[in-house]
Every structure is written in C-alpha cells, then in structure tokens.
Design a protein around this motif. Structure first.
Motif, PDB file in Angstrom:
ATOM      1  N   ASP A  84      58.884  31.990  46.729  1.00  0.00           N
ATOM      2  CA  ASP A  84      60.318  31.709  46.589  1.00  0.00           C
ATOM      3  C   ASP A  84      60.792  30.577  47.492  1.00  0.00           C
ATOM      4  OD1 ASP A  84      60.751  33.580  44.635  1.00  0.00           O
ATOM      5  OD2 ASP A  84      61.299  35.180  46.028  1.00  0.00           O
ATOM      6  N   TYR A  85      59.990  30.229  48.496  1.00  0.00           N
ATOM      7  CA  TYR A  85      60.374  29.177  49.438  1.00  0.00           C
ATOM      8  C   TYR A  85      59.687  27.846  49.137  1.00  0.00           C
ATOM      9  CZ  TYR A  85      62.127  33.150  52.055  1.00  0.00           C
ATOM     10  OH  TYR A  85      62.800  34.290  52.424  1.00  0.00           O
ATOM     11  N   GLU A 121      52.320  22.561  39.622  1.00  0.00           N
ATOM     12  CA  GLU A 121      51.752  22.573  40.966  1.00  0.00           C
ATOM     13  C   GLU A 121      52.806  22.493  42.069  1.00  0.00           C
ATOM     14  OE1 GLU A 121      52.589  18.454  40.114  1.00  0.00           O
ATOM     15  OE2 GLU A 121      51.529  19.957  38.951  1.00  0.00           O
ATOM     16  N   VAL A 122      52.374  22.813  43.286  1.00  0.00           N
ATOM     17  CA  VAL A 122      53.229  22.745  44.472  1.00  0.00           C
ATOM     18  C   VAL A 122      53.602  21.294  44.745  1.00  0.00           C
ATOM     19  CG1 VAL A 122      53.314  23.119  46.972  1.00  0.00           C
ATOM     20  CG2 VAL A 122      52.186  24.788  45.490  1.00  0.00           C
ATOM     21  N   ARG A 123      54.890  21.076  45.044  1.00  0.00           N
ATOM     22  CA  ARG A 123      55.348  19.737  45.400  1.00  0.00           C
ATOM     23  C   ARG A 123      55.948  19.680  46.802  1.00  0.00           C
ATOM     24  NH1 ARG A 123      55.550  15.641  41.527  1.00  0.00           N
ATOM     25  NH2 ARG A 123      53.562  15.844  40.462  1.00  0.00           N
ATOM     26  N   GLY A 124      56.140  20.815  47.438  1.00  0.00           N
ATOM     27  CA  GLY A 124      56.672  20.781  48.793  1.00  0.00           C
ATOM     28  C   GLY A 124      57.195  22.120  49.251  1.00  0.00           C
ATOM     29  N   GLY A 125      57.769  22.114  50.441  1.00  0.00           N
ATOM     30  CA  GLY A 125      58.332  23.333  51.002  1.00  0.00           C
ATOM     31  C   GLY A 125      58.306  23.283  52.514  1.00  0.00           C
ATOM     32  N   PRO A 126      58.898  24.274  53.182  1.00  0.00           N
ATOM     33  CA  PRO A 126      58.825  24.337  54.648  1.00  0.00           C
ATOM     34  C   PRO A 126      57.389  24.578  55.091  1.00  0.00           C
ATOM     35  CG  PRO A 126      59.821  26.331  53.754  1.00  0.00           C
ATOM     36  CD  PRO A 126      59.688  25.376  52.609  1.00  0.00           C
ATOM     37  N   LYS A 127      57.096  24.161  56.289  1.00  0.00           N
ATOM     38  CA  LYS A 127      55.726  24.205  56.799  1.00  0.00           C
ATOM     39  C   LYS A 127      55.093  25.587  56.681  1.00  0.00           C
ATOM     40  CE  LYS A 127      55.512  23.228  61.143  1.00  0.00           C
ATOM     41  NZ  LYS A 127      55.531  22.421  62.384  1.00  0.00           N
ATOM     42  N   ASP A 128      55.813  26.617  57.153  1.00  0.00           N
ATOM     43  CA  ASP A 128      55.239  27.965  57.141  1.00  0.00           C
ATOM     44  C   ASP A 128      55.053  28.498  55.724  1.00  0.00           C
ATOM     45  OD1 ASP A 128      55.196  27.816  59.845  1.00  0.00           O
ATOM     46  OD2 ASP A 128      56.334  29.650  60.213  1.00  0.00           O
ATOM     47  N   ALA A 129      55.917  28.095  54.812  1.00  0.00           N
ATOM     48  CA  ALA A 129      55.771  28.539  53.425  1.00  0.00           C
ATOM     49  C   ALA A 129      54.486  27.980  52.823  1.00  0.00           C
ATOM     50  CB  ALA A 129      56.971  28.098  52.598  1.00  0.00           C
ATOM     51  N   LEU A 130      54.147  26.736  53.155  1.00  0.00           N
ATOM     52  CA  LEU A 130      52.913  26.127  52.663  1.00  0.00           C
ATOM     53  C   LEU A 130      51.693  26.809  53.269  1.00  0.00           C
ATOM     54  CD1 LEU A 130      53.878  22.334  52.726  1.00  0.00           C
ATOM     55  CD2 LEU A 130      53.941  23.915  50.786  1.00  0.00           C
ATOM     56  N   VAL A 131      51.812  27.207  54.548  1.00  0.00           N
ATOM     57  CA  VAL A 131      50.715  27.931  55.204  1.00  0.00           C
ATOM     58  C   VAL A 131      50.490  29.277  54.515  1.00  0.00           C
ATOM     59  CG1 VAL A 131      49.981  29.057  57.345  1.00  0.00           C
ATOM     60  CG2 VAL A 131      51.081  26.805  57.436  1.00  0.00           C
ATOM     61  N   VAL A 132      51.575  30.008  54.293  1.00  0.00           N
ATOM     62  CA  VAL A 132      51.479  31.325  53.652  1.00  0.00           C
ATOM     63  C   VAL A 132      50.930  31.199  52.236  1.00  0.00           C
ATOM     64  CG1 VAL A 132      52.832  33.278  52.776  1.00  0.00           C
ATOM     65  CG2 VAL A 132      53.288  32.370  55.066  1.00  0.00           C
ATOM     66  N   TYR A 133      51.418  30.214  51.499  1.00  0.00           N
ATOM     67  CA  TYR A 133      50.983  30.034  50.110  1.00  0.00           C
ATOM     68  C   TYR A 133      49.490  29.743  50.024  1.00  0.00           C
ATOM     69  CZ  TYR A 133      51.454  28.776  45.185  1.00  0.00           C
ATOM     70  OH  TYR A 133      51.336  28.741  43.818  1.00  0.00           O
ATOM     71  N   ALA A 134      48.934  29.094  51.056  1.00  0.00           N
ATOM     72  CA  ALA A 134      47.500  28.777  51.071  1.00  0.00           C
ATOM     73  C   ALA A 134      46.636  30.001  51.340  1.00  0.00           C
ATOM     74  CB  ALA A 134      47.213  27.710  52.124  1.00  0.00           C
ATOM     75  N   THR A 135      47.265  31.113  51.783  1.00  0.00           N
ATOM     76  CA  THR A 135      46.488  32.314  52.114  1.00  0.00           C
ATOM     77  C   THR A 135      46.804  33.493  51.216  1.00  0.00           C
ATOM     78  OG1 THR A 135      48.147  33.060  53.720  1.00  0.00           O
ATOM     79  CG2 THR A 135      46.396  31.631  54.545  1.00  0.00           C
ATOM     80  N   GLN A 136      47.671  33.293  50.244  1.00  0.00           N
ATOM     81  CA  GLN A 136      48.030  34.409  49.361  1.00  0.00           C
ATOM     82  C   GLN A 136      46.867  34.790  48.463  1.00  0.00           C
ATOM     83  OE1 GLN A 136      52.720  33.073  48.966  1.00  0.00           O
ATOM     84  NE2 GLN A 136      51.657  33.785  47.143  1.00  0.00           N
ATOM     85  N   SER A 137      46.799  36.069  48.172  1.00  0.00           N
ATOM     86  CA  SER A 137      45.717  36.554  47.309  1.00  0.00           C
ATOM     87  C   SER A 137      46.028  36.329  45.840  1.00  0.00           C
ATOM     88  CB  SER A 137      45.468  38.045  47.571  1.00  0.00           C
ATOM     89  OG  SER A 137      46.673  38.785  47.367  1.00  0.00           O
ATOM     90  N   THR A 138      47.255  35.977  45.533  1.00  0.00           N
ATOM     91  CA  THR A 138      47.640  35.649  44.158  1.00  0.00           C
ATOM     92  C   THR A 138      48.434  34.350  44.173  1.00  0.00           C
ATOM     93  OG1 THR A 138      49.676  36.953  44.371  1.00  0.00           O
ATOM     94  CG2 THR A 138      47.741  38.065  43.462  1.00  0.00           C
ATOM     95  N   HIS A 139      48.724  33.813  43.021  1.00  0.00           N
ATOM     96  CA  HIS A 139      49.528  32.604  42.840  1.00  0.00           C
ATOM     97  C   HIS A 139      48.792  31.343  43.294  1.00  0.00           C
ATOM     98  CE1 HIS A 139      52.978  34.924  41.599  1.00  0.00           C
ATOM     99  NE2 HIS A 139      53.015  35.574  42.758  1.00  0.00           N
TER     100      HIS A 139
END
Length: 484
Positions: A87-88, A100-118
């Motif tokens: 959502d961020y 595809e991903v085009r941007g976001g806050p730093k921590d959101a990009l970190v979290v998105y890189a470690t998610q088990s889905t999406h």
C-alpha cells in the motif's frame, strides 16, 4: 630512458581513451518490456502515505549490538515490522493492471523486497544490485536484522515465511558486500546478530551467516598475483617477437579476465555518482591495466629507430588485436587500438598495408550513435567475454545525471522522499549485462614467461615524450617552415 606515466585519475583517463561523447542508448535486453521510458506517466500513487501509521523509525547508520536489543514488540508501529508494504509502494499501471514497482519510501522498498508474496524475483534482484544508490549496506543490514528478529518471534506461518525471506536477503548482501563496506560497524552488527541467533538456538542460520562473513573477510586480492611472477630475470631479455601473437593475446586475456571478475556492480554505481577511487578499487585496477597497456604499445612502436621496425611492430599488434577480437577480449583489443589511433602515432606516415589492415578495426571506435559499432560487436559476441567498461560507465553516468533520485511530489499526490525506482531499473538493466558475462570465464593458464616479459607494462614513456618522439620522426609543417 623509459619514464613511467602516472595517472592521477586512471578511470577518468580510461574514459577519455575513446574520443567523443554522444547520447546514450541503453541496452535493456530482456528488461525492455518491463521498462517504460515515459518517465512518470501511468503511475498508480500509494494507497497509504507515511503520514499515516505505521511510521518509519530510522535506525542510526552505525553498529548495533543485536544481543542487547529488546525482543518485545515496539509500542509504536513501524513500517519495517509490517507484513505487507504494497500500500506504500508506487506502481506503474496500464489499463487498470498493476505492473512493476516505480518507487516508494525507503522502508517500503526494503519490506517489499522481503515479502513472501507480491514481490517479484526480478524486483528483488534489481533492489539488491542498486540499493546502494539510496541506502548504505550498513543501514540496510540493520533494518533487515530488525525485521527478521521481529518476524521470527511471531508464531504465525506468514511471519515465519517473511523471516526466512528476510534472512536470505541478509545472506545475499553479505555475500556481495564490498571490501570498502566491510568496516568495523558492519562487522560488529553482523557478528552480534550471529551471537543473537546462537542465543536463540538457531544454529543453522548462525553458521551460514558466520561462514559467509568470514569468506568475505578472507577475500583479499593483490594485483601482483596477476601481473607478477616468481621467475628469475632472464640472461637475455625477451622481445615482442619471441612470442606468438595468439599467446600474447591469451595472456592479455588472462590478466583482463582476472581483473574484470573482481569488479563489483557497486563500484560501477559509485563511480557514476561520485568518481570515488577508494570505493572502486577493483575498477581502478582494471582501468589502470587498460591505460598501462595502451601506453606500453605506443612506446614499443614509437621508440623503434627505423620506419621498417615501427611498421613491423605495428603489424604485430594488429595480429594480436585480431586474436583478441576472436577471443572477445574487447578491453585489451580497444587498449591496443586506442594506442595505434593515438595522435602521436596516427600522424606518422604508414604504408598502405598498415592502413588497409587497420580499416576494419578503426570502425569499431566510431562514436556515431553512441558507439553503435562497438555495441553491435559486443551483442554478437559469444561468452566468455571481457567488455570495455568505459561504455558501461558512460551509460550509468548518463542515467544518474538524467534522472532524479526521487519522484516529483506532483506525480505522487504530494508525497515526499519517494525513491524513483525507474532510475534503479535502468541502472539494473545496464549492470545486468555485466552480471550475465560473469557467468563464464576463460580456461587460460598463466604463462609466467610471457607475463614476466610484460613487466607489469611499466616500460613505457609518458605523453610528453611520446609527442617528442613523434615530432622527431615527422616534424610538423609549421616547424619545418620556420626552419626554412
């Protein structure tokens, strides 16, 4: 007397070897369908903003003793501790379909890189290759450790899955951390995390991470292991014609491939942003080898006392170039070609045989359409291959200078500090070609006799002396007229 040429900035000199600059055409290869070069069009703004909860809790870019960090759940929500950051994140959207991903806050990009889905594997790869452009390795590792420890405490399967994904990302970062990044703070943070894993009874993870960290700490490299030998000095010095052209090409390729495979993607990114030699030691070694070889070739040709000997040496290097091209070693190939095409040599009179032999090679250095001829040659090359890194550095510099680090606020409903990940996709697309070429290496054994003859390419005259010799061989018209 031979005078060694010193380069204050070897990488900058390396980039100047090939003349001219022009607009860069980025080869996106199989990523072309993913990237959309319409800048910030078709962006789907985030559903939530950082002004809403959860908040970002910044971790200091310094060592953290993870054995002392509390295991309790923080009283304030933290984006790093969320299961899902989708959502961020800002996505590209087409016909209602989220791409595809085009941007976001730093921590959101970190979290998105470690998610088990999406999170796609391609995004994770791009994130791991380019994260240093917006966050340091130490800061990222600390954030990931914090996320792992929180998720590992939960009893639900989703949290456990996220913890596993997060740990795998930590291991990947340690696997690829550069010697420059391996400072006291990073080593302390990772080591304390290893002890925390042991304390928590996770011996498998602690052993894996400890082993990877030790491997990186032991990974030392000296350029003398490539350019040096243990042979005694020969009674009679060798000359260029004591060796077959193919063998010289093989040993040049051995040296280049050893240095090329040491270059990290991070070094190329850092250079395109900062031109910092301390951060890019392997890149500097590689470019110095190119510069030294080029001046060594110039020296061997222009110091010959007769036209016959100069042409004999010139033709020898043309034969060596032919073998280098067949071996797809474009680094040494262009180093020799740049020497032959340098003005002090090019201004001299050469026989028709020499000029004809050079025609097919000089076209490679044509700067038209951003080195179209060289790019076509590289694209058709079969690995193993050693590319000319200068074009890649120019491409990365072009992308860095021509794209903002963050998305303009008017493109994401006023949200600030949104990392522009389109820029990172472009950087990743360029670096992906390097990654692919490194999958192969040459099966060449070091020939100490030939390498000893090279003598680290130290026997070379400087630029000023090269010009003096050139004018001694062929005085300039202006000087001739003044004398007459």
């Amino acid at each position: 007397m031979i005078v060694m040429e010193q380069f204050d900035n070897p990488v900058a000199h390396y980039l100047q070897i090939l003349p001219g600059t022009s607009s860069t055409t980025i080869d996106l290869d199989n990523l072309s369908d993913l990237l959309n070069q319409t800048d910030f069009n078709c962006l789907r703004p985030p559903n939530k903003f950082l002004e809403d909860t959860p908040h970002i809790v910044e971790l200091p870019p310094k060592a953290i003793d993870w054995q002392r960090e509390p295991s309790s759940v923080p009283s304030e929500k933290d984006l790093l501790l969320e299961h899902d950051a989708v959502d961020y994140v800002i996505f590209r959207e087409k016909e209602g379909k989220v791409l595809e991903v085009r941007g976001g806050p730093k921590d959101a990009l970190v979290v998105y890189a470690t998610q088990s889905t999406h999170s796609s594997l391609l995004y994770q790869e791009a994130f791991l290759i380019t994260f240093r452009t917006f966050i340091s390795a130490l800061e990222l590792v600390n954030k990931l450790i914090k996320r792992y420890l929180y998720m590992s405490l939960a009893n639900d399967s989703q949290s456990e899955s996220i913890a596993r994904h997060t740990f795998s990302v930590i291991v990947r970062i340690i696997d690829e951390v550069t010697q420059y990044e391996l400072d006291f703070d990073l080593i302390t943070s990772v080591t304390s995390f290893v002890y925390r894993l042991i304390h928590d009874g996770n011996f498998t993870y602690s052993r894996i991470l400890r082993t990877r960290l030790l491997d990186r700490l032991k990974d030392s490299f000296g350029i003398n292991t490539v350019l040096g030998t243990n042979l005694c000095k020969p009674k009679k010095p060798h000359d260029l014609f004591d060796f077959k052209s193919a063998e010289i090409a093989c040993q040049l390729t051995f040296i280049d491939s050893q240095l090329y495979h040491r270059i990290e993607s991070a070094e190329l990114l850092w250079w395109s942003q900062e031109q910092n030699e301390k951060k890019s030691k392997n890149l500097v070694n590689f470019t110095e080898q190119f510069n030294n070889l080029s001046f060594w070739v110039r020296t061997l040709i222009i110091t010959q006392s007769t036209q016959k000997e100069r042409e004999r040496h010139m033709m020898k290097f043309v034969k060596i170039m032919k073998h280098l091209r067949e071996m797809c070693n474009f680094n040494s190939y262009l180093a020799i070609l740049s020497a032959i095409m340098s003005t002090p040599l090019a201004r001299l009179d050469w026989s028709k045989n020499i000029k004809d032999a050079l025609k097919e090679h000089t076209a490679v250095m044509d700067t038209a359409q951003s080195y179209k001829n060289y790019r076509a040659l590289l694209q058709t090359a079969k690995p193993p291959c050693v590319p000319y890194i200068g074009i890649i550095l120019q491409d990365l510099t072009f992308v860095h200078a021509g794209n903002p680090d963050t998305i303009p606020t008017d493109r994401c409903h006023g949200a600030k500090n949104m990392i522009n990940f389109l820029k990172r996709w472009n950087q990743f697309a360029i670096l992906d070609s390097i990654r692919k070429l490194k999958k192969w290496n040459y099966d060449i054994k070091k020939n100490d006799i030939v390498v000893q003859y090279f003598n680290g390419f130290k026997d070379r005259v400087d630029e000023e002396r090269t010009w003096q010799l050139s004018h001694q061989i062929k005085p300039s018209n202006r000087k001739s007229k003044m004398q007459s």
